[in-house]
Design a protein around this motif. Sequence first.
Motif, PDB file in Angstrom:
ATOM      1  N   UNK A  41      15.409  55.891   5.172  1.00 20.11           N
ATOM      2  CA  UNK A  41      15.384  57.454   5.616  1.00 20.11           C
ATOM      3  C   UNK A  41      13.901  58.069   4.986  1.00 20.11           C
ATOM      4  N   UNK A  42      13.084  58.499   5.815  1.00 21.88           N
ATOM      5  CA  UNK A  42      11.843  58.696   5.119  1.00 21.88           C
ATOM      6  C   UNK A  42      11.719  60.396   5.174  1.00 21.88           C
ATOM      7  N   UNK A  43      12.905  61.026   5.280  1.00 22.77           N
ATOM      8  CA  UNK A  43      12.981  62.410   5.385  1.00 22.77           C
ATOM      9  C   UNK A  43      11.891  63.040   4.336  1.00 22.77           C
ATOM     10  N   UNK A  44      11.502  62.500   3.210  1.00 24.77           N
ATOM     11  CA  UNK A  44      10.866  63.313   2.087  1.00 24.77           C
ATOM     12  C   UNK A  44       9.634  62.026   1.693  1.00 24.77           C
ATOM     13  N   UNK A  45       9.530  61.401   2.534  1.00 22.91           N
ATOM     14  CA  UNK A  45       8.416  60.345   2.495  1.00 22.91           C
ATOM     15  C   UNK A  45       7.466  60.493   3.431  1.00 22.91           C
ATOM     16  N   UNK A  46       7.794  60.767   4.611  1.00 19.27           N
ATOM     17  CA  UNK A  46       6.607  60.866   5.870  1.00 19.27           C
ATOM     18  C   UNK A  46       6.062  62.292   5.604  1.00 19.27           C
ATOM     19  N   UNK A  47       4.730  62.041   5.538  1.00 21.19           N
ATOM     20  CA  UNK A  47       3.632  63.448   5.213  1.00 21.19           C
ATOM     21  C   UNK A  47       3.618  63.471   3.941  1.00 21.19           C
ATOM     22  N   UNK A  48       4.164  62.708   3.144  1.00 22.36           N
ATOM     23  CA  UNK A  48       4.302  62.887   1.315  1.00 22.36           C
ATOM     24  C   UNK A  48       3.677  61.937   0.781  1.00 22.36           C
ATOM     25  N   UNK A  49       3.775  60.640   1.293  1.00 19.82           N
ATOM     26  CA  UNK A  49       3.250  59.395   0.803  1.00 19.82           C
ATOM     27  C   UNK A  49       2.778  58.584   1.729  1.00 19.82           C
ATOM     28  N   UNK A  50       1.509  57.687   1.545  1.00 23.47           N
ATOM     29  CA  UNK A  50       1.107  56.534   2.509  1.00 23.47           C
ATOM     30  C   UNK A  50       2.269  55.686   2.749  1.00 23.47           C
TER      31      UNK A  50
END
Length: 416
Positions: free
Chosen positions: A218-227
């Motif tokens: 679940x990349x809700x908080x990862x996409x656009x936040x970390x490579x």
Amino acid sequence: MNQEDEARRLDETDPLPTLRGEFLIPPAPGGPCAEAAYFAGNSLGLQPKSVAGRLREELDDWARLAVEAHTRGGRPWVDYHELLRGPAARLVGALPHEVVAMNSLTVNLHLMMASFYRPAGTRTRIVIEDAAFPSDSYAVASQAVHHGLDPAGTVVRLRPRDGEHTLHTEDVLAFLDREGGTVALVLLGGVNYLTGQLMDMAAITKAGRAAGAVVGWDLAHAAGNVPLRLHDWDVDFAAWCTYKYLNGGPGAVAGCFVHERHVRDASVPKLAGWWGTDPAVRFRMDPDIAPPASADAWQLSNPPIMALAPVLASLEIFDRVGMDALRAKSERLTGYLADRLAETGAEVVTPADPAARGSQLSVRVADAGGLVRRLAEARGVIADAREPDVVRLAPVPLYCTFHDCHRAAAALADLL
Ligand SMILES: Cc1ncc(COP(=O)(O)O)c(C=O)c1O
């Protein structure tokens, strides 16, 4: 130089000048500054100024061409989702045919589990983190029930060590080594929504797959936040929303990744709809589906163009700036805010190691809701509360400044 001047100097000399001017910054609800210091971009990202024009163009095509805009519009709607493929793939480190923009996050997680959660024999368990976002807890429990299993014995929640707030990668790996034979699916948050912990996705994916489990993120908080390097990490599937760091607007269309090895495998079962058939034959209205060898095969319905337009406008910004430059700035801003918070004595539960966090610091306080209200009303600092005791601050590198971080830290020093 006082701290405020120092923050301004950091803004003026940073290698990546702020792109704040490309966003609509809300007015401060209170305090001495006209604009808010906006730290809630991990909840709802700000509106890029380019969005209104993008939407206008689609509204005009609808007005001028109506149904013909599907094929004759400036960006023909029938292929509109194709425009997001390249930018989305670059954002998450995928091959173009491994990604698709569709639905919303929880829906995509269910679609992925319909294909990849296949409990069999003694391999039935689903591993999530104890501090999983509630929607994920509900989703995996309902998947267990859907398969006739008892969620209590099926869903495993990974807990931090006693007295700690975040997980140790070595503990996750040890669990998978010990009990991986009973695990059908590992479904963790790439960045935890509550603590801001960035998981070692490469190591956990490798261990989960070596144990014979499917690994989804679940990349809700990862996409656009970390490579992200989803293809190279050999992730089975992933899904993310686009209304947080990706600034796609409230409830915006989500993203989904399916690894190439699965998109090429016609035997993978899928819930199907007409947008999941080969576009070359879609309008023949044949009752038999012919899915393409791409993540598009998981699409169900024709996409909402008005909801895709803002995501496209926003992804163009990420493509232009690049995740590596954004991550570097995010580390500088978050590091600066962490240092300033340390001076206030605030209890930050986010890992101190920059490699184990993204653009979020979570502070533990007695009355999170009250503090967030006072930050907004007295200082124009917008944060968010996760009741009962966590205040989250996300210094988003596209539009937050060192001066914003100074405002937040100074306000917390006074109010805590
Ligand atoms: C980590 C995480 N997972 C799932 C969701 C649910 O997202 P949606 O409402 O788009 O399905 C959210 C929403 O904030 C989230 O933060």
